[in-house]
Every structure is written in C-alpha cells, then in structure tokens.
Design a protein around this motif. Sequence first.
Motif, PDB file in Angstrom:
ATOM      1  N   GLY A 172     -14.399   2.694   4.628  1.00  0.00           N
ATOM      2  CA  GLY A 172     -14.593   3.039   3.227  1.00  0.00           C
ATOM      3  C   GLY A 172     -13.449   3.841   2.646  1.00  0.00           C
ATOM      4  N   GLY A 173     -12.441   4.154   3.465  1.00  0.00           N
ATOM      5  CA  GLY A 173     -11.342   4.994   3.016  1.00  0.00           C
ATOM      6  C   GLY A 173     -10.239   4.227   2.325  1.00  0.00           C
ATOM      7  N   VAL A 174      -9.281   4.986   1.794  1.00  0.00           N
ATOM      8  CA  VAL A 174      -8.185   4.385   1.046  1.00  0.00           C
ATOM      9  C   VAL A 174      -7.296   3.530   1.946  1.00  0.00           C
ATOM     10  CG1 VAL A 174      -6.759   6.469   1.323  1.00  0.00           C
ATOM     11  CG2 VAL A 174      -6.248   4.856  -0.514  1.00  0.00           C
ATOM     12  N   CYS A 175      -7.154   3.915   3.220  1.00  0.00           N
ATOM     13  CA  CYS A 175      -6.313   3.130   4.133  1.00  0.00           C
ATOM     14  C   CYS A 175      -6.873   1.721   4.301  1.00  0.00           C
ATOM     15  CB  CYS A 175      -6.208   3.827   5.481  1.00  0.00           C
ATOM     16  SG  CYS A 175      -5.104   2.981   6.655  1.00  0.00           S
ATOM     17  N   HIS A 176      -8.185   1.615   4.469  1.00  0.00           N
ATOM     18  CA  HIS A 176      -8.799   0.293   4.625  1.00  0.00           C
ATOM     19  C   HIS A 176      -8.611  -0.531   3.356  1.00  0.00           C
ATOM     20  CE1 HIS A 176     -11.572  -2.649   6.351  1.00  0.00           C
ATOM     21  NE2 HIS A 176     -12.137  -2.738   5.163  1.00  0.00           N
ATOM     22  N   GLN A 177      -8.691   0.122   2.192  1.00  0.00           N
ATOM     23  CA  GLN A 177      -8.483  -0.583   0.928  1.00  0.00           C
ATOM     24  C   GLN A 177      -7.064  -1.143   0.846  1.00  0.00           C
ATOM     25  OE1 GLN A 177      -9.424   2.236  -2.152  1.00  0.00           O
ATOM     26  NE2 GLN A 177     -11.430   2.722  -1.289  1.00  0.00           N
ATOM     27  N   LYS A 178      -6.082  -0.319   1.217  1.00  0.00           N
ATOM     28  CA  LYS A 178      -4.691  -0.762   1.164  1.00  0.00           C
ATOM     29  C   LYS A 178      -4.412  -1.837   2.214  1.00  0.00           C
ATOM     30  CE  LYS A 178      -3.823   2.052  -2.164  1.00  0.00           C
ATOM     31  NZ  LYS A 178      -3.674   1.526  -3.548  1.00  0.00           N
ATOM     32  N   LEU A 179      -5.048  -1.717   3.381  1.00  0.00           N
ATOM     33  CA  LEU A 179      -4.865  -2.726   4.413  1.00  0.00           C
ATOM     34  C   LEU A 179      -5.449  -4.069   3.967  1.00  0.00           C
ATOM     35  CD1 LEU A 179      -4.058  -3.693   7.207  1.00  0.00           C
ATOM     36  CD2 LEU A 179      -6.176  -2.701   8.100  1.00  0.00           C
ATOM     37  N   ALA A 180      -6.617  -4.034   3.338  1.00  0.00           N
ATOM     38  CA  ALA A 180      -7.222  -5.265   2.827  1.00  0.00           C
ATOM     39  C   ALA A 180      -6.309  -5.910   1.774  1.00  0.00           C
ATOM     40  CB  ALA A 180      -8.597  -4.968   2.234  1.00  0.00           C
ATOM     41  N   TYR A 181      -5.693  -5.076   0.944  1.00  0.00           N
ATOM     42  CA  TYR A 181      -4.749  -5.567  -0.066  1.00  0.00           C
ATOM     43  C   TYR A 181      -3.541  -6.214   0.609  1.00  0.00           C
ATOM     44  CZ  TYR A 181      -1.723  -5.408  -4.225  1.00  0.00           C
ATOM     45  OH  TYR A 181      -0.899  -5.722  -5.266  1.00  0.00           O
ATOM     46  N   LEU A 182      -3.005  -5.551   1.642  1.00  0.00           N
ATOM     47  CA  LEU A 182      -1.867  -6.085   2.379  1.00  0.00           C
ATOM     48  C   LEU A 182      -2.210  -7.432   3.008  1.00  0.00           C
ATOM     49  CD1 LEU A 182       0.875  -6.015   3.839  1.00  0.00           C
ATOM     50  CD2 LEU A 182      -0.203  -4.564   5.587  1.00  0.00           C
ATOM     51  N   GLU A 183      -3.391  -7.536   3.606  1.00  0.00           N
ATOM     52  CA  GLU A 183      -3.779  -8.781   4.268  1.00  0.00           C
ATOM     53  C   GLU A 183      -3.870  -9.938   3.278  1.00  0.00           C
ATOM     54  OE1 GLU A 183      -7.344  -7.598   6.240  1.00  0.00           O
ATOM     55  OE2 GLU A 183      -6.284  -6.933   8.053  1.00  0.00           O
ATOM     56  N   LYS A 184      -4.313  -9.659   2.058  1.00  0.00           N
ATOM     57  CA  LYS A 184      -4.366 -10.709   1.035  1.00  0.00           C
ATOM     58  C   LYS A 184      -2.956 -11.174   0.652  1.00  0.00           C
ATOM     59  CE  LYS A 184      -8.856  -9.830  -1.154  1.00  0.00           C
ATOM     60  NZ  LYS A 184      -9.419  -8.946  -0.107  1.00  0.00           N
TER      61      LYS A 184
END
Length: 244
Positions: A172-184
């Motif tokens: 739920g943290g910002v790192c996971h959000q940015k990682l999901a963005y990177l993966e896209k």
Amino acid sequence: PLILEPWQCWLFTTLYGWVGADNMRRFRIALWLIPRKNGKSSLAAVVALYMLVADGESGAEVYSAATSRDQAKTIAEIAWEMARRSPSFREYFGVRMGSETTKSLFVPANGSKFAALSADAHSLDGLNVSCALIDELGQHKRAAVWNVRDTATGARPQPMIQAVTTAGVDVGGVCHQKLAYLEKILDGVFVDEQFFGVNYTIDPGDAIADPIIQRKANPNYGVSVDPADLMRKVLAAQHSTSEM
C-alpha cells in the motif's frame, strides 16, 4: 577510488547519456530497486557529489531524504566521507565541508549545497531542488516526501529525482505504487520518456537456491555480495516462512 562494475556503468550512462533536442536531460525520475549489500547507497552518494559539482547547475540544491533523518544521513555520510578523503576533489571544485554532525557539503563560489533532510514533508517547503535522492522508498508509508520533492523541482531546467531502495513488502506504500507504474512502462502499457527504472529481482517460479537466480537478483554478486553467505541465508530461509 570507487571502481564501477559494468551494471553500475550502465545505470549512469543510461541516466545521464540521453538528452533531448534541447540538450536537456531526458530522464528526470529514476527508481532503482536493488537488494541489500549491492552498494546502492554508495551509488547514490556518487550521484549526490556529481549533481553538487558537475551538473552545470548554479546554486544546485541536492538533498537526501528518508523516513528518518538518521536514514537520510546514510547517503550523506558516504558522500561526506568520499569528499573528506579526496582533498584534490575539494580543491578542484571548491567544496567546503559541513560538520561531522550535519554531513553537509557546500560550494560557496556558486551557492550549491548538499544536505540530508528528514521525512517531515512540512519542513521541505520552499526548497528549489535540483536533485533529490530518496533512500529506502520501500519504508515510506505515504507519498508526502516524494510529492514535496517533485513539486519543488519546477524552477529547474533538468531536475532529477532518484529513489534508491530495497523492494519492501508494503503493497500500500508509495514504493509499490511507483513500482507498478514502472512495470506498466516496461510492459509497454503506456509511455513515459522521462521515467527510468530498474528492478533487480527474481521472477515467479524461480528456484532461489540456484546460484544463477541469486546472481540475477543481485547485480553485485561476487563483489559486495558474498555468494557463500547468500546461499547460507537462502538455505536457512527454506525452513522458515518469515525468513523466506
């Protein structure tokens, strides 16, 4: 002297080797997910020193930030020690050293500075950031520090935000959000030409006891990562859910 490994050379040449038609830097945001003991803080310290003295930015403001001031000082301490041990570096670029307590660095001739800041987002207002180094983004519960850094770069011609972190487990943290963005971006779902990212990790189904898999997830395998020590931890983790 810091001898760069090939993967580290690739990181730096990719980040700083691409420019646009206006000769400004292409990448403005970088997300590095690198496991422990692979030298990520030393890499970030090199970036800090480069952005302080060699980026061509008058009045450069370079900051390291983390969830606590002590964590933020990890990068600052390494950069400060690199500068302390290299009088020729300080003399050539006119670098002055702050106290051992603050671990800050200054270039009086053009007003540039490097300092460590805490995660208190309210204390970051009014900054004119040319480079922000966010340490251990995986430990950040909220995006406040990232957002303040991002909005503080608007007056710079080619600012840089770099997050250097282990992956963490907080989905739920910002790192996971940015990682999901990177993966896209990596999957071609959409295009963001200014966002650079790399995630050194295993893939689903990988056998972690295989040295080839361990090497895949650890770019400094055999250099700062001891293969025997890593294998010992892997074998122990196979008998413990928490360690796995």
